[in-house]
Write an enzyme that holds these catalytic residues in place. Structure first.
Site, short mmCIF file in Angstrom:
data_model
loop_
_atom_site.label_atom_id
_atom_site.label_comp_id
_atom_site.label_asym_id
_atom_site.label_seq_id
_atom_site.Cartn_x
_atom_site.Cartn_y
_atom_site.Cartn_z
N SER A 52 0.82 -1.22 0.00
CA SER A 52 0.00 0.00 0.00
C SER A 52 0.86 1.27 0.00
O SER A 52 0.50 2.26 -0.64
CB SER A 52 -0.94 0.00 1.20
OG SER A 52 -0.22 -0.16 2.41
N CYS A 82 -6.83 -6.47 -0.05
CA CYS A 82 -5.61 -6.40 0.77
C CYS A 82 -5.02 -4.97 0.77
O CYS A 82 -5.59 -4.10 1.39
CB CYS A 82 -4.63 -7.45 0.30
SG CYS A 82 -3.45 -7.89 1.58
N HIS A 172 -7.19 -12.37 -0.55
CA HIS A 172 -6.98 -12.29 -2.01
C HIS A 172 -7.89 -13.25 -2.77
O HIS A 172 -7.48 -14.38 -3.05
CB HIS A 172 -5.52 -12.67 -2.34
CG HIS A 172 -4.52 -11.68 -1.89
ND1 HIS A 172 -4.04 -10.69 -2.71
CD2 HIS A 172 -3.90 -11.51 -0.71
CE1 HIS A 172 -3.16 -9.96 -2.06
NE2 HIS A 172 -3.05 -10.43 -0.84
N GLU A 174 -8.49 -13.26 -5.77
CA GLU A 174 -7.93 -13.49 -7.11
C GLU A 174 -6.90 -14.62 -7.12
O GLU A 174 -6.45 -15.05 -8.17
CB GLU A 174 -7.33 -12.19 -7.67
CG GLU A 174 -5.97 -11.77 -7.13
CD GLU A 174 -6.00 -11.19 -5.72
OE1 GLU A 174 -7.05 -11.23 -5.05
OE2 GLU A 174 -4.93 -10.72 -5.26
N1 GLN Z 1 1.20 -5.75 3.78
C1 GLN Z 1 0.76 -5.05 2.62
C2 GLN Z 1 0.50 -3.58 2.93
O1 GLN Z 1 0.55 -3.19 4.04
C3 GLN Z 1 -0.47 -5.66 2.04
C4 GLN Z 1 -0.18 -7.07 1.60
C5 GLN Z 1 -0.97 -7.53 0.43
O2 GLN Z 1 -1.57 -6.74 -0.30
N2 GLN Z 1 -0.92 -8.80 0.20
O3 GLN Z 1 0.27 -2.83 2.05
#
Ligand code: GLN
Length: 188
Positions: A52, A82, A172, A174
């Protein structure tokens, strides 16, 4: 179905979403720059998993953040998985940033700690039944406002929710062969 769904493709697991959408015979548009949001019509957008912080930074650098935020506020259906969930959250408990901040949820990043970095489970998803859920360094939702509908919980933590045109999952969908959650999104 004749719809075109954009998939944010600046970083992360966007190709897996494109693949599922193709299986569902939906037109797919990889969104890599601001012009992609302006010149082509999309009926919805998916914000994939990834990192992110990186995705948020790229959205700013590519000058896409404000436009995307406006499109979502104007009603564009969005599905954040996520890291995508984190981008949509109004507040992140362990990150001082707010990215799109359009959804009334408080998210916790990497919420399962190092030991439980990744895991797989099957749990009930409101309106879709039991669905497989793959978590990878996932967030969960700590707090929601009244207007947010909780759709799934795992170990007493909220892992999927919806608010109007916004759908988020901490896991997820997907990465499984199950297309039901993408179909759920298309129905929005
Ligand atoms: N840990 C990631 C984050 O904080 C997210 C992990 C993921 O999208 N699989 O952005």
């Amino acid at each position: 179905m004749g719809w075109t769904i954009g998939v944010l493709a600046v970083q992360g697991a966007f190709a897996e979403h494109t693949k599922i959408l193709s299986q569902l015979s939906v037109n797919c548009l990889e969104i890599r720059k601001k012009e992609d949001l302006i010149t082509d019509h999309i009926d919805g957008i998916i914000l994939p998993g990834g990192e992110s912080t990186v995705m948020g930074k790229l959205l700013v650098e590519l000058d896409m953040l404000d436009l995307l935020k406006q499109m979502i506020n104007d009603g564009l259906p969005v599905f954040g998985t996520c890291a995508g969930l984190i981008l949509l959250a109004k507040r992140i408990v362990n990150d001082s940033h707010v990215y799109l901040g359009t959804m009334d949820i408080v998210a916790k990043r990497n919420a399962y700690g190092r030991q439980l970095g990744s895991f797989h489970t099957v749990a009930d998803f409101k309106g879709a039944g039991e669905v497989p859920m793959t978590f990878i360094r996932a967030p969960y939702i700590e707090v929601t406002a009244n207007k947010v509908e909780v759709l799934a919980e795992v170990d007493d933590h909220i892992v999927a929710a919806r608010q109007d045109n916004m759908l988020v999952t901490a896991f997820h969908p997907e990465l499984t062969n199950d297309t039901r959650l993408h179909e759920y999104f298309l129905a929005m």
